[in-house]
Design a protein around this motif. Sequence first.
Motif, PDB file in Angstrom:
ATOM      1  N   ASP A  36     -10.367  22.462  18.899  1.00 31.00           N
ATOM      2  CA  ASP A  36      -9.981  21.201  18.219  1.00 31.00           C
ATOM      3  C   ASP A  36      -8.658  20.738  17.459  1.00 31.00           C
ATOM      4  N   GLN A  37      -7.677  20.239  18.002  1.00 26.99           N
ATOM      5  CA  GLN A  37      -6.527  20.398  17.205  1.00 26.99           C
ATOM      6  C   GLN A  37      -6.592  19.475  16.049  1.00 26.99           C
ATOM      7  N   GLN A  38      -7.563  18.525  15.802  1.00 22.98           N
ATOM      8  CA  GLN A  38      -7.449  17.957  14.564  1.00 22.98           C
ATOM      9  C   GLN A  38      -8.079  18.832  13.548  1.00 22.98           C
ATOM     10  N   LEU A  39      -8.916  19.768  13.748  1.00 22.97           N
ATOM     11  CA  LEU A  39      -9.524  20.715  12.891  1.00 22.97           C
ATOM     12  C   LEU A  39      -8.554  22.010  12.689  1.00 22.97           C
ATOM     13  N   LEU A  40      -7.840  22.349  13.526  1.00 25.03           N
ATOM     14  CA  LEU A  40      -6.554  23.256  13.496  1.00 25.03           C
ATOM     15  C   LEU A  40      -5.786  22.827  12.614  1.00 25.03           C
ATOM     16  N   GLU A  58       6.929  22.703   5.128  1.00 22.33           N
ATOM     17  CA  GLU A  58       6.172  21.414   5.835  1.00 22.33           C
ATOM     18  C   GLU A  58       6.124  21.538   7.386  1.00 22.33           C
ATOM     19  N   LYS A  59       7.313  22.023   7.936  1.00 23.08           N
ATOM     20  CA  LYS A  59       7.335  22.297   9.259  1.00 23.08           C
ATOM     21  C   LYS A  59       6.547  23.501   9.914  1.00 23.08           C
ATOM     22  N   PHE A  60       6.137  24.583   8.884  1.00 25.84           N
ATOM     23  CA  PHE A  60       5.493  25.647   9.673  1.00 25.84           C
ATOM     24  C   PHE A  60       4.180  25.464   9.768  1.00 25.84           C
ATOM     25  N   ASN A  61       3.688  25.947  10.964  1.00 27.69           N
ATOM     26  CA  ASN A  61       2.584  25.708  11.174  1.00 27.69           C
ATOM     27  C   ASN A  61       1.707  27.238  11.594  1.00 27.69           C
ATOM     28  N   ILE A  62       0.931  27.454  10.784  1.00 27.56           N
ATOM     29  CA  ILE A  62       0.355  29.083  10.686  1.00 27.56           C
ATOM     30  C   ILE A  62      -0.187  29.375  12.024  1.00 27.56           C
ATOM     31  N   PHE A  63      -0.638  28.451  13.062  1.00 27.19           N
ATOM     32  CA  PHE A  63      -1.163  28.749  14.337  1.00 27.19           C
ATOM     33  C   PHE A  63       0.065  28.663  15.389  1.00 27.19           C
ATOM     34  N   PHE A  64       1.320  28.317  15.123  1.00 25.58           N
ATOM     35  CA  PHE A  64       2.395  28.360  15.879  1.00 25.58           C
ATOM     36  C   PHE A  64       2.136  27.268  17.048  1.00 25.58           C
ATOM     37  N   GLY A  65       1.391  26.384  17.221  1.00 27.01           N
ATOM     38  CA  GLY A  65       1.198  25.317  17.991  1.00 27.01           C
ATOM     39  C   GLY A  65       0.353  25.853  18.998  1.00 27.01           C
ATOM     40  N   ALA A  66      -0.433  26.996  18.832  1.00 24.99           N
ATOM     41  CA  ALA A  66      -1.167  27.365  19.971  1.00 24.99           C
ATOM     42  C   ALA A  66      -2.367  26.503  20.055  1.00 24.99           C
ATOM     43  N   SER A  67      -2.951  26.529  21.363  1.00 23.61           N
ATOM     44  CA  SER A  67      -4.004  25.697  21.764  1.00 23.61           C
ATOM     45  C   SER A  67      -5.429  26.032  21.303  1.00 23.61           C
ATOM     46  N   THR A  68      -5.451  27.402  21.057  1.00 21.39           N
ATOM     47  CA  THR A  68      -6.778  28.044  20.784  1.00 21.39           C
ATOM     48  C   THR A  68      -6.765  28.912  19.772  1.00 21.39           C
ATOM     49  N   VAL A  69      -7.790  29.005  18.723  1.00 23.93           N
ATOM     50  CA  VAL A  69      -7.575  30.313  17.536  1.00 23.93           C
ATOM     51  C   VAL A  69      -8.961  30.652  17.683  1.00 23.93           C
ATOM     52  N   VAL A  70      -9.072  32.043  17.476  1.00 21.45           N
ATOM     53  CA  VAL A  70     -10.410  32.716  17.589  1.00 21.45           C
ATOM     54  C   VAL A  70     -10.344  33.406  15.998  1.00 21.45           C
ATOM     55  N   LEU A  71     -11.283  32.760  15.483  1.00 22.28           N
ATOM     56  CA  LEU A  71     -11.674  33.277  13.935  1.00 22.28           C
ATOM     57  C   LEU A  71     -12.615  34.399  14.200  1.00 22.28           C
ATOM     58  N   VAL A  72     -12.184  35.700  13.514  1.00 17.22           N
ATOM     59  CA  VAL A  72     -13.045  36.923  13.695  1.00 17.22           C
ATOM     60  C   VAL A  72     -13.709  37.280  12.430  1.00 17.22           C
ATOM     61  N   SER A  73     -15.004  37.254  12.431  1.00 14.33           N
ATOM     62  CA  SER A  73     -15.735  37.171  11.211  1.00 14.33           C
ATOM     63  C   SER A  73     -16.399  38.411  11.422  1.00 14.33           C
ATOM     64  N   GLY A  74     -17.169  38.954  10.128  1.00 16.21           N
ATOM     65  CA  GLY A  74     -17.865  40.194  10.077  1.00 16.21           C
ATOM     66  C   GLY A  74     -18.912  40.014   9.077  1.00 16.21           C
ATOM     67  N   PHE A  86     -12.224  37.809   8.756  1.00 16.94           N
ATOM     68  CA  PHE A  86     -11.246  39.025   8.404  1.00 16.94           C
ATOM     69  C   PHE A  86      -9.976  38.823   9.156  1.00 16.94           C
ATOM     70  N   SER A  87      -9.892  38.015  10.407  1.00 16.54           N
ATOM     71  CA  SER A  87      -8.811  37.806  10.942  1.00 16.54           C
ATOM     72  C   SER A  87      -8.765  36.437  11.887  1.00 16.54           C
ATOM     73  N   SER A  88      -7.666  36.327  12.439  1.00 18.80           N
ATOM     74  CA  SER A  88      -7.849  35.405  13.538  1.00 18.80           C
ATOM     75  C   SER A  88      -6.626  35.505  14.557  1.00 18.80           C
ATOM     76  N   VAL A  89      -6.758  35.065  15.809  1.00 24.39           N
ATOM     77  CA  VAL A  89      -5.951  35.292  16.763  1.00 24.39           C
ATOM     78  C   VAL A  89      -5.803  34.016  17.482  1.00 24.39           C
ATOM     79  N   VAL A  90      -4.321  33.603  17.577  1.00 24.79           N
ATOM     80  CA  VAL A  90      -4.025  32.543  18.289  1.00 24.79           C
ATOM     81  C   VAL A  90      -3.920  32.869  19.864  1.00 24.79           C
ATOM     82  N   LEU A  91      -4.192  32.003  20.738  1.00 26.20           N
ATOM     83  CA  LEU A  91      -3.935  32.002  21.980  1.00 26.20           C
ATOM     84  C   LEU A  91      -3.306  30.903  22.833  1.00 26.20           C
TER      85      LEU A  91
END
Length: 188
Positions: free
Chosen positions: A55-59, A85-101, A161-166
């Motif tokens: 969900d791009q709004q949530l990202l 302001e121009k920096f996006n932590i997800f680099f414009g990736a369409s998918t992010v996977v949050l890794v929790s433990g 603990f981490s996230s992966v952008v894809l």
Amino acid sequence: MAANEVLATIKKRRSIRAFQEKQITEEELQTVLEAARYAPSAGNQQLWHFTVIQDQQLLAELNVSAKAGAAVIDNEHIQQLAKNEKFNIFFGASTVVLVSGKEDGLEIESDCAAATQNMLLAAESIGLGSCWVDLTLFAFLGEKSEYYKEKLGVPAGYRPFSSVVLGYKKVEAVNAPHRKEDVVNYIR
């Protein structure tokens, strides 16, 4: 040196920070997630949880919150990124996977790191770009932590603990930087 597809993928993989807007396929996503689930874990407990965010709004919301959290930590480089302001932590990736433990899991941080690395390698092996992004974790600092855990379906007793952008790479990565040679000690 021995050579095979796994070693070639390890040597070829680079952190990608420029993505096409196109969403990855469901098959590609499931391939990456399966690789994560096959990572080693202490005592084979597998106490991880993966949250897929497309969900791009949530990202966009997570980007703003993470940057707000990062802006106040005691690290000049991170503060500069957070205030850009121009920096996006997800680099414009369409998918992010949050890794929790599971917080009380035995060696859970290592388990989540192994799952994260498996995702990065799987992504490269099928032609996707990826990047390990820990800046996401700043969104879970302070008062918004429980809000985001609930909104993202992070199970009770778990923490990110981490996230992966894809996504699909805008450009192919360059050659690997020089690797240090003096990092191995042999006792034979």
